[in-house]
Design an enzyme around this catalytic site. Sequence first.
Site, short mmCIF file in Angstrom:
data_model
loop_
_atom_site.label_atom_id
_atom_site.label_comp_id
_atom_site.label_asym_id
_atom_site.label_seq_id
_atom_site.Cartn_x
_atom_site.Cartn_y
_atom_site.Cartn_z
N LYS A 144 0.74 -1.13 -0.01
CA LYS A 144 0.12 -0.17 -0.12
C LYS A 144 0.99 1.50 -0.14
O LYS A 144 0.54 2.09 -0.62
CB LYS A 144 -0.92 0.10 1.11
CG LYS A 144 -2.17 -1.08 1.15
CD LYS A 144 -2.81 -1.38 2.49
CE LYS A 144 -3.66 -2.42 2.23
NZ LYS A 144 -4.41 -2.78 3.47
N GLN A 184 -4.89 -1.57 9.69
CA GLN A 184 -4.51 -2.70 9.11
C GLN A 184 -5.30 -3.73 10.29
O GLN A 184 -4.76 -4.03 11.28
CB GLN A 184 -3.11 -2.90 8.97
CG GLN A 184 -2.80 -4.33 7.75
CD GLN A 184 -3.48 -4.56 6.67
OE1 GLN A 184 -3.46 -3.27 6.11
NE2 GLN A 184 -3.96 -5.51 6.11
N ASP A 186 -11.22 2.76 4.13
CA ASP A 186 -11.46 1.44 4.23
C ASP A 186 -13.07 0.96 4.21
O ASP A 186 -13.50 0.06 3.80
CB ASP A 186 -10.83 0.71 5.31
CG ASP A 186 -9.67 -0.17 5.00
OD1 ASP A 186 -9.55 -0.53 3.68
OD2 ASP A 186 -9.04 -0.49 5.71
#
Length: 285
Positions: free
Chosen positions: A52, A96, A119
Amino acid sequence: MQILDGKKLSKKIEEYVAFETKELKSATGRVPGLAVILVGNDPASHAYVGMKKKACDRVGFYSVTHEMPENISQEAIEETIKMMNQNPNIDGILIQLPLPAHIDTTKLLELVAPEKDVDGFHPFNVGRLTTGLDGFVPCTPLGVMELLSEYDIDVKGKNCCVVGASNIVGKPMAALLLNANATVEVCHIFTDDLKKHTLNADMIFVGAGVINLIKEDMVKEGAVIVDIGINRAENGKLVGDVDFENVSKKCSYITPVPGGVGPMTIAMLLSNTLKAAKLHVKEEA
Ligand code: GUN
């Protein structure tokens, strides 16, 4: 059988995001910023975050990774999120997952400012998705929809079988398909006779984390197969949840692993972060 090439499409999207980033920079002097929170030593999480970060660098974003030890306290992570919520250089915040067992993940996800929730895991954005309103949509299922669209595959009226009911993949995948007027079935670990459901499907979307879960005899002739699984096989190779070699002989379209849905997830993270940055610029104007 045709391959749904996520690697190729993700490059095209990256080029678009890089172009838009340049435009934004020349118009406003700022670039999209992404903050990533990474806790512990899970090798897969470190690998994903590394990818990422590299993608952010490629398109000209500002990015920062807050690496924290496995035994970090809930409060310390909360403080970092609050700081990122306030930081005007940060447009997107990504935690994450998974987090260590002593951490209350739900509480952290709810602490992220919804307008920085790239997200799409905050209940605010989950609610907007299920009601069909604009918001931030989880990157993996959003990437799947982009990939289908690129190949002019319309889900409207199709029998779609989603296998796996996680908050990250299965549930938002089902919501997106339903919003696009598909007939959606969601199967999961307690589903009796999975084959009965998959055999009836025009399209199968599988993200269960089980190697070879979907075999040739479970797939209707000409079905579209989207493999969202990422598993490490015994020989060290990355494989999905579908028996690619045999299923690919029977279906009309299929995503490979690697090179299918995986790169699309990262492309959608960039796209969501750009979207957040544009919204923030608008608000500041
Ligand atoms: N862990 C596995 N997939 C994801 C994802 O898409 N986002 C985050 N934040 N964590 C993940």
